[in-house]
Design a protein around this motif. Structure first.
Motif, mmCIF file in Angstrom:
data_model
loop_
_atom_site.group_PDB
_atom_site.id
_atom_site.type_symbol
_atom_site.label_atom_id
_atom_site.label_comp_id
_atom_site.label_asym_id
_atom_site.label_seq_id
_atom_site.Cartn_x
_atom_site.Cartn_y
_atom_site.Cartn_z
ATOM 1 N N GLY A 1 0.793 -1.220 0.000
ATOM 2 C CA GLY A 1 0.000 0.000 0.000
ATOM 3 C C GLY A 1 0.819 1.259 0.000
ATOM 4 O O GLY A 1 2.011 1.262 0.287
ATOM 5 N N GLY A 2 0.159 2.358 -0.346
ATOM 6 C CA GLY A 2 0.818 3.652 -0.365
ATOM 7 C C GLY A 2 1.292 4.006 -1.755
ATOM 8 O O GLY A 2 1.850 3.186 -2.476
ATOM 9 N N GLY A 3 1.096 5.267 -2.147
ATOM 10 C CA GLY A 3 1.467 5.714 -3.481
ATOM 11 C C GLY A 3 2.954 5.876 -3.683
ATOM 12 O O GLY A 3 3.406 6.102 -4.809
ATOM 13 N N ALA A 4 3.762 5.758 -2.618
ATOM 14 C CA ALA A 4 5.200 5.971 -2.742
ATOM 15 C C ALA A 4 5.938 4.746 -3.257
ATOM 16 O O ALA A 4 7.128 4.827 -3.557
ATOM 17 N N ALA A 5 5.272 3.594 -3.378
ATOM 18 C CA ALA A 5 5.957 2.353 -3.740
ATOM 19 C C ALA A 5 6.768 2.455 -5.030
ATOM 20 O O ALA A 5 7.923 2.011 -5.061
ATOM 21 N N PRO A 6 6.240 3.018 -6.139
ATOM 22 C CA PRO A 6 7.049 3.079 -7.359
ATOM 23 C C PRO A 6 8.347 3.862 -7.179
ATOM 24 O O PRO A 6 9.403 3.456 -7.684
ATOM 25 N N LYS A 7 8.291 4.964 -6.456
ATOM 26 C CA LYS A 7 9.508 5.751 -6.258
ATOM 27 C C LYS A 7 10.476 5.023 -5.327
ATOM 28 O O LYS A 7 11.694 5.089 -5.511
ATOM 29 N N VAL A 8 9.948 4.332 -4.328
ATOM 30 C CA VAL A 8 10.809 3.537 -3.445
ATOM 31 C C VAL A 8 11.543 2.482 -4.262
ATOM 32 O O VAL A 8 12.760 2.288 -4.126
ATOM 33 N N PHE A 9 10.807 1.785 -5.151
ATOM 34 C CA PHE A 9 11.447 0.759 -5.967
ATOM 35 C C PHE A 9 12.492 1.372 -6.888
ATOM 36 O O PHE A 9 13.606 0.834 -7.022
ATOM 37 N N GLU A 10 12.156 2.468 -7.541
ATOM 38 C CA GLU A 10 13.098 3.110 -8.452
ATOM 39 C C GLU A 10 14.397 3.471 -7.730
ATOM 40 O O GLU A 10 15.500 3.222 -8.228
ATOM 41 N N THR A 11 14.271 4.059 -6.545
ATOM 42 C CA THR A 11 15.445 4.455 -5.771
ATOM 43 C C THR A 11 16.252 3.238 -5.324
ATOM 44 O O THR A 11 17.487 3.197 -5.443
ATOM 45 N N LEU A 12 15.552 2.226 -4.814
ATOM 46 C CA LEU A 12 16.208 1.017 -4.336
ATOM 47 C C LEU A 12 16.915 0.283 -5.462
ATOM 48 O O LEU A 12 18.091 -0.121 -5.335
ATOM 49 N N CYS A 13 16.228 0.098 -6.575
ATOM 50 C CA CYS A 13 16.791 -0.651 -7.694
ATOM 51 C C CYS A 13 18.007 0.068 -8.275
ATOM 52 O O CYS A 13 19.032 -0.564 -8.567
ATOM 53 N N ARG A 14 17.914 1.379 -8.435
ATOM 54 C CA ARG A 14 19.043 2.133 -8.985
ATOM 55 C C ARG A 14 20.266 2.032 -8.071
ATOM 56 O O ARG A 14 21.391 1.825 -8.529
ATOM 57 N N GLU A 15 20.045 2.153 -6.775
ATOM 58 C CA GLU A 15 21.153 2.099 -5.819
ATOM 59 C C GLU A 15 21.802 0.712 -5.796
ATOM 60 O O GLU A 15 23.034 0.590 -5.828
ATOM 61 N N LEU A 16 20.990 -0.351 -5.747
ATOM 62 C CA LEU A 16 21.532 -1.702 -5.660
ATOM 63 C C LEU A 16 22.210 -2.121 -6.963
ATOM 64 O O LEU A 16 23.243 -2.817 -6.929
ATOM 65 N N CYS A 17 21.651 -1.732 -8.102
ATOM 66 C CA CYS A 17 22.277 -2.079 -9.381
ATOM 67 C C CYS A 17 23.655 -1.432 -9.505
ATOM 68 O O CYS A 17 24.610 -2.055 -9.986
ATOM 69 N N ALA A 18 23.762 -0.187 -9.066
ATOM 70 C CA ALA A 18 25.052 0.502 -9.127
ATOM 71 C C ALA A 18 26.051 -0.114 -8.155
ATOM 72 O O ALA A 18 27.213 -0.362 -8.509
ATOM 73 N N GLU A 19 25.583 -0.403 -6.944
ATOM 74 C CA GLU A 19 26.484 -0.899 -5.896
ATOM 75 C C GLU A 19 26.907 -2.343 -6.126
ATOM 76 O O GLU A 19 28.091 -2.696 -5.933
ATOM 77 N N LEU A 20 25.973 -3.207 -6.530
ATOM 78 C CA LEU A 20 26.246 -4.630 -6.601
ATOM 79 C C LEU A 20 26.622 -5.122 -7.995
ATOM 80 O O LEU A 20 27.221 -6.197 -8.123
ATOM 81 N N ALA A 21 26.257 -4.357 -9.037
ATOM 82 C CA ALA A 21 26.517 -4.831 -10.390
ATOM 83 C C ALA A 21 27.249 -3.813 -11.260
ATOM 84 O O ALA A 21 27.615 -4.125 -12.392
ATOM 85 N N GLY A 22 27.446 -2.605 -10.753
ATOM 86 C CA GLY A 22 28.105 -1.580 -11.555
ATOM 87 C C GLY A 22 27.307 -1.183 -12.773
ATOM 88 O O GLY A 22 27.863 -0.780 -13.799
ATOM 89 N N VAL A 23 25.982 -1.283 -12.679
ATOM 90 C CA VAL A 23 25.080 -0.996 -13.794
ATOM 91 C C VAL A 23 24.188 0.188 -13.432
ATOM 92 O O VAL A 23 23.682 0.276 -12.307
ATOM 93 N N THR A 24 23.983 1.083 -14.383
ATOM 94 C CA THR A 24 23.138 2.254 -14.159
ATOM 95 C C THR A 24 21.732 2.004 -14.683
ATOM 96 O O THR A 24 21.549 1.729 -15.875
#
Length: 290
Positions: free
Chosen positions: A157-180
């Motif tokens: 629930g909550g309208g913030a979920a898409p932005k939370v995912f976008e932020t989380l995915c971008r951060e983890l992809c950069a940190e763990l895979a070196g991918v933007t």
């Protein structure tokens, strides 16, 4: 392997999943999805899953984020479970991750669609993913096999979920895979777009979208999304405000969001060779009906 999203696994136990009752039914008697608008407290939805039992194979799964990540790992590992058990033939995995169709929307899940998976390529690394949504619940999954990475997120629930995912995915992809992870947003400079051809109603079974002029200035639109037919009245109508991103003879791309706290989502208008018009929104193509 990363942290969690949507999904359903054939033979979940063999895939290494342990909390995956495909027969949702009474699986979550004390849990609820929640929905609400920005600035308001979310309210519990009366049912955790309003989909019929027949929807089980595609939308009736109750799973943990860890189980969804384990499901993705089967594809990352070429069809094998963590214990080495062969769940899917390698040829089937290859077929499912092969580009079959180019998407009008190149951003939401990726530029192409395979057999069941959205397919993307970030910084030369190919990946797959799938999202899911139902009343009060949103789920996300992205995986990049060559990097050994799967990221899953489950929300209730909550309208913030898409932005939370976008932020989380971008951060983890950069940190763990070196991918933007590519960003998606409106054009930085005002874009002149003739919006009259896009105005009207777009309908598919169960849903109606109405496109009208927006209040954000020239070229902006308003998208109203509501239930129709058997789903009429099952949820409050949702409204997205659309701002132009790009325009070509083949398609016109808008970025939509419900409020300033929301993440931008692609909304693509295009026409087929016979002149029929469509809008591509939320990974679904819907024909213009009026």
């Amino acid at each position: 392997m990363g942290r969690g999203a949507q999904g359903a696994a054939p033979r979940p136990a063999r895939a290494g999943a342990h909390h995956d009752p495909a027969r949702g039914g009474a699986a979550l008697p004390r849990r609820h999805g929640a929905h609400g608008r920005a600035g308001r407290d979310p309210r519990p939805h009366p049912q955790w899953n309003m989909l019929p039992r027949s929807a089980g194979p595609y939308g009736g799964i109750s799973a943990t984020a860890a189980d969804v990540a384990r499901f993705a790992r089967v594809f990352v590992d070429g069809g094998a479970a963590p214990d080495g058990t062969r769940v899917l033939p390698a040829a089937v995995v290859d077929a499912m991750l092969t580009r079959e169709v180019e998407m009008p929307d190149q951003w939401f899940l990726g530029a192409h669609w395979g057999l069941g998976w959205g397919l993307f390529e970030w910084d030369g690394a190919r990946g797959f993913g799938h999202d899911g949504s139902t009343f009060g619940q949103l789920a996300y999954l992205r995986a990049i096999p060559e990097k050994g990475l799967a990221i899953a997120l489950l929300t209730n629930g909550g309208g913030a979920a898409p932005k939370v995912f976008e932020t989380l995915c971008r951060e983890l992809c950069a940190e763990l895979a070196g991918v933007t992870m590519p960003a998606f947003a409106p054009a930085t400079e005002p874009l002149a777009v003739e919006t009259e051809p896009f105005l009207g109603s777009y309908k598919r079974e169960g849903f109606l979208m109405t496109i009208s002029d927006g209040n954000g200035g020239p070229g902006t639109l308003r998208l109203r999304y509501e239930g129709a037919d058997g789903l009429a009245g099952t949820f409050d109508p949702l409204v997205w405000h659309l701002t132009p991103v790009s325009h070509t003879p083949a398609k016109t791309v808008f970025a939509g969001r419900r409020n300033e706290k929301d993440a931008w989502i692609p909304v693509v208008f295009y026409a087929l060779a016979d002149g029929s018009r469509y809008v591509h929104f939320g990974v679904r193509a819907t024909a213009k009906s009026a």
